[in-house]
Write an enzyme that holds these catalytic residues in place. Sequence first.
Site: not given
Ligand SMILES: Cc1cc2nc3c(=O)[nH]c(=O)nc-3n(C[C@H](O)[C@H](O)[C@H](O)COP(=O)(O)OP(=O)(O)OC[C@H]3O[C@@H](n4cnc5c(N)ncnc54)[C@H](O)[C@@H]3O)c2cc1C
Length: 289
Positions: A15, A17, A109, A219, A269
Amino acid sequence: MRIPDAIGRNGPLYSFEFFPPKTPQGEENLYRVIDSLRQLHPTFVSVTYGAGGSTREKTVELVCRIKHDIGIETMAHLTCVGADQAEIDAVLRRLTAAGIENVLALRGDPPRDQPTFVRPANGFGFASELVGFIRRQGYPFAIGGAGYPEGHVECRDREQDIRNLKLKVDAGLDFVITQLFFDNEDYFAFVDRARTHGITVPLVPGIMPITNFGQIERFTAMCGARIPDALRARLAAVAGDDAAVRRIGIDHATVQCRDLLARGAPGIHFYTLNQSPATRAIFERLHAH
Ligand SMILES: Cc1cc2nc3c(=O)[nH]c(=O)nc-3n(C[C@H](O)[C@H](O)[C@H](O)COP(=O)(O)OP(=O)(O)OC[C@H]3O[C@@H](n4cnc5c(N)ncnc54)[C@H](O)[C@@H]3O)c2cc1C
């Protein structure tokens, strides 16, 4: 096509991105890049969701156009940043109406002017809450989520980060795509940790070919990924020579991809940064006999 249905069928998943361009020239360039990369027959392409939800409209528009006009399967990224449940629901409804079948559910973020992520009023604080919402609302999407081989920047305790990933998977994830990494041992250790914690969904490694030394330093600092010392030294030795940096980046990513696939990764990916040459070069080398 739902992405999980393509995993493990007809060879590895590939895939690409992309991010929504900010200018008409950027958009023209993106369509050229997609045209070049479509010849590699990716399983799907994905379109990111800009910081603060800034590209909401563009992300939806692009995934629809790529799927329906260009004919490549797509996945829309979606974050919790700056949106309440009703706004997120509206995006999900639009994606459903447009026939999009795959969503990458992310927390996102914090915006640049905020040091930490703040849950929006009536919104979600973690990706797992967004995943649970999509499932509870009964949307038919296949849902992907993000995973972090080196631990997420806000949670450097890798065991805790995996427990958090398990919560997200239990909320309804079908597969995980990882953050970029440069040392495959980090990925395989992540897979082992995940399996030990009962996570059984596919864990697709995310690879970013290095094309620019300064950019990759920024990055990696932002996302908490590590450039191994030996690779950093090779890059530093040719830092002013863009073509040499690209060659090293392509070589390193090719070796990574070969090893990942040989040792059982379900696919790759590619973070393309809206450019085709590095991804193409790696792809061609992977398929050279
Ligand atoms: C493949 C990929 C694509 C991405 N695409 C984008 C994009 O399109 N746009 C963008 O803005 N960003 C994108 N990101 C970045 C991402 O948004 C950031 O890394 C963000 O900081 C965390 O998102 P997450 O979905 O992993 O969050 P989560 O899974 O919610 O985790 C965030 C943090 O909270 C902690 N956490 C989770 N659940 C709990 C809980 N219940 N209690 C306490 N702590 C908890 C986790 O350990 C982690 O430290 C992408 C990242 C990846 C790997």
